[in-house]
Write a protein that holds these residues in place. Sequence first.
Motif, short mmCIF file in Angstrom:
data_model
loop_
_atom_site.label_atom_id
_atom_site.label_comp_id
_atom_site.label_asym_id
_atom_site.label_seq_id
_atom_site.Cartn_x
_atom_site.Cartn_y
_atom_site.Cartn_z
N GLY A 94 1.05 -1.16 0.02
CA GLY A 94 -0.10 -0.02 0.37
C GLY A 94 1.40 1.03 0.13
N GLN A 95 2.04 1.51 0.72
CA GLN A 95 2.99 2.27 0.96
C GLN A 95 3.45 2.86 -0.60
N PHE A 96 3.76 1.58 -1.30
CA PHE A 96 4.25 1.84 -2.58
C PHE A 96 3.80 2.45 -3.73
N ASP A 97 2.30 1.54 -3.88
CA ASP A 97 1.19 2.57 -4.28
C ASP A 97 0.78 3.63 -3.97
N ALA A 98 0.85 3.95 -2.72
CA ALA A 98 0.62 5.50 -2.70
C ALA A 98 1.55 6.04 -3.43
N MET A 99 2.94 5.97 -3.02
CA MET A 99 4.07 6.50 -3.65
C MET A 99 4.48 6.85 -4.97
N VAL A 100 3.64 5.41 -5.35
CA VAL A 100 3.93 5.46 -7.03
C VAL A 100 2.74 6.21 -7.93
N SER A 101 2.44 6.26 -7.11
CA SER A 101 0.65 7.37 -7.50
C SER A 101 1.05 8.89 -7.65
N ALA A 135 -6.03 9.79 -1.18
CA ALA A 135 -6.85 8.12 -1.63
C ALA A 135 -4.96 7.78 -1.49
N GLU A 136 -4.25 8.50 -1.57
CA GLU A 136 -3.08 7.91 -1.31
C GLU A 136 -2.55 8.09 -0.15
N LYS A 137 -2.83 8.77 0.29
CA LYS A 137 -2.71 9.10 2.15
C LYS A 137 -3.07 7.58 2.82
N GLY A 138 -4.88 7.18 2.48
CA GLY A 138 -5.20 6.70 3.37
C GLY A 138 -4.26 4.82 2.80
N MET A 139 -4.18 4.47 1.38
CA MET A 139 -3.66 4.01 0.78
C MET A 139 -1.80 3.31 1.51
N PHE A 140 -1.75 4.36 1.75
CA PHE A 140 0.18 4.89 2.45
C PHE A 140 -0.78 3.76 4.08
N GLU A 141 -1.15 4.44 4.49
CA GLU A 141 -1.94 3.94 5.25
C GLU A 141 -2.45 3.07 6.33
N THR A 142 -2.85 2.45 4.82
CA THR A 142 -3.60 0.30 5.39
C THR A 142 -1.70 0.04 5.43
#
Length: 141
Positions: free
Chosen positions: A76-83, A134-141
């Motif tokens: 989730g952290q990776f995906d958020a940062m890629v976005s 949304a990125e923050k939420g994904m990062f925090e999952t």
Amino acid sequence: MKTSNAGMELIKRSEGLELKAYRDSVGVLTIGYGHTFGVKPDDVVTPLQAEKFLRDDLSVAELTVNTSVKVKITQGQFDAMVSFVFNLGAGNFVKSTLLRKLNAGDYKGAAAEFGKWTFAGKKELPGLVRRRAAEKGMFET
């Protein structure tokens, strides 16, 4: 790491699909799912071409995250940062306080940085506010 399906969907949802070239909020010619490289004013793409552009563009964002992050991260952290990188560019990411805090092990502080990147052309954009949340939420999952 590679972008997951959830990360890909976040980017697609945030970017939207435009089959004809258009100028984004800061005037950059864009097509497909946020593709900007080599776009000309009259360009048109198919959904399949837009998907290929997205995958090619994501490989650059993935490489940036994979080479810049020095601590262990979740999918989730990776995906958020890629976005984040896909939207703002590698240069902004590598100089960001978000990356500095993350590499210092301050995951909570890094998550808080997403909300500071909601402006384009000195104007806060509702779409960027939603995307960063949304990125923050994904990062925090």
